[in-house]
Design a protein around this motif. Structure first.
Motif, PDB file in Angstrom:
ATOM      1  N   GLN A  51       0.844  -1.189   0.000  1.00 49.57           N
ATOM      2  CA  GLN A  51       0.000   0.000   0.000  1.00 49.57           C
ATOM      3  C   GLN A  51       0.881   1.241   0.000  1.00 49.57           C
ATOM      4  O   GLN A  51       2.041   1.199   0.410  1.00 49.57           O
ATOM      5  CB  GLN A  51      -0.910   0.026   1.228  1.00 49.57           C
ATOM      6  CG  GLN A  51      -1.983  -1.025   1.224  1.00 49.57           C
ATOM      7  CD  GLN A  51      -2.952  -0.868   2.393  1.00 49.57           C
ATOM      8  OE1 GLN A  51      -3.005   0.169   3.059  1.00 49.57           O
ATOM      9  NE2 GLN A  51      -3.724  -1.901   2.650  1.00 49.57           N
ATOM     10  N   GLN A  55      -2.489   5.392   1.881  1.00 51.09           N
ATOM     11  CA  GLN A  55      -3.480   4.325   2.095  1.00 51.09           C
ATOM     12  C   GLN A  55      -3.291   3.667   3.463  1.00 51.09           C
ATOM     13  O   GLN A  55      -4.256   3.427   4.186  1.00 51.09           O
ATOM     14  CB  GLN A  55      -3.362   3.255   1.005  1.00 51.09           C
ATOM     15  CG  GLN A  55      -3.769   3.709  -0.364  1.00 51.09           C
ATOM     16  CD  GLN A  55      -3.359   2.707  -1.441  1.00 51.09           C
ATOM     17  OE1 GLN A  55      -2.323   2.050  -1.336  1.00 51.09           O
ATOM     18  NE2 GLN A  55      -4.168   2.606  -2.479  1.00 51.09           N
ATOM     19  N   GLN A  58      -4.351   5.937   6.354  1.00 55.49           N
ATOM     20  CA  GLN A  58      -5.809   5.979   6.451  1.00 55.49           C
ATOM     21  C   GLN A  58      -6.342   4.693   7.084  1.00 55.49           C
ATOM     22  O   GLN A  58      -7.218   4.735   7.945  1.00 55.49           O
ATOM     23  CB  GLN A  58      -6.426   6.183   5.070  1.00 55.49           C
ATOM     24  CG  GLN A  58      -7.925   6.361   5.104  1.00 55.49           C
ATOM     25  CD  GLN A  58      -8.494   6.664   3.734  1.00 55.49           C
ATOM     26  OE1 GLN A  58      -7.824   6.483   2.706  1.00 55.49           O
ATOM     27  NE2 GLN A  58      -9.718   7.125   3.703  1.00 55.49           N
TER      28      GLN A  58
END
Length: 140
Positions: A51, A55, A58
């Motif tokens: 990722q 990403q 989050q």
């Protein structure tokens, strides 16, 4: 002067193992390296799942700079363990699991369900009906 309280980091699940021991090396006198759950999660998201930092940040509920600090701490600990032949234990930290994890009151199995809105009626392992949400209490 004390800084602001540490935010709880979100992890998607418990690690597959509780730690690692060096192979072919006698037990080190230096002791065990403790890799926190959030450090493990950052390695999993960035290195294993590939990722982006945005990403992963989050997913963990933290800022990108905070994720970077967590990730660098994890890498430093792993490098120290490899170079010094120390064992690694994965535990601790101020984390919470995503809400779709459950624990069986009969056999102690921890398992997830792909739909966070569904509470399984029986244990995936033993078939018991003693199912509850799995809650990992925050640790400092």
């Amino acid at each position: 002067m004390k800084g602001r309280p540490k935010r709880i980091r979100r992890i998607s699940g418990m690690p597959a193992v509780a730690g690692f021991m060096p192979y072919g090396h006698q037990e080190s006198q230096a002791g065990t390296i403790f890799l926190l759950f959030e450090e493990y999660e950052s390695l999993k998201l960035l290195d294993y799942e590939k990722q982006t930092q945005e990403q992963a940040a989050q997913a963990m509920g933290v800022s990108r700079p905070t994720l970077t600090r967590i990730y660098m701490s994890a890498r430093e600990k792993i490098a120290t363990a490899f170079v010094e032949g120390r064992q690694i234990a994965v535990e601790g930290g101020k984390v919470e699991l995503d809400g779709h994890w459950f624990v069986c009151g009969a056999c102690g199995a921890v398992f997830s369900h792909p739909d966070p809105e569904v509470v399984p009626e029986t244990c995936a392992l033993c078939g018991s009906r003693l199912i509850s949400r799995y809650i990992l209490g925050p640790k400092e």
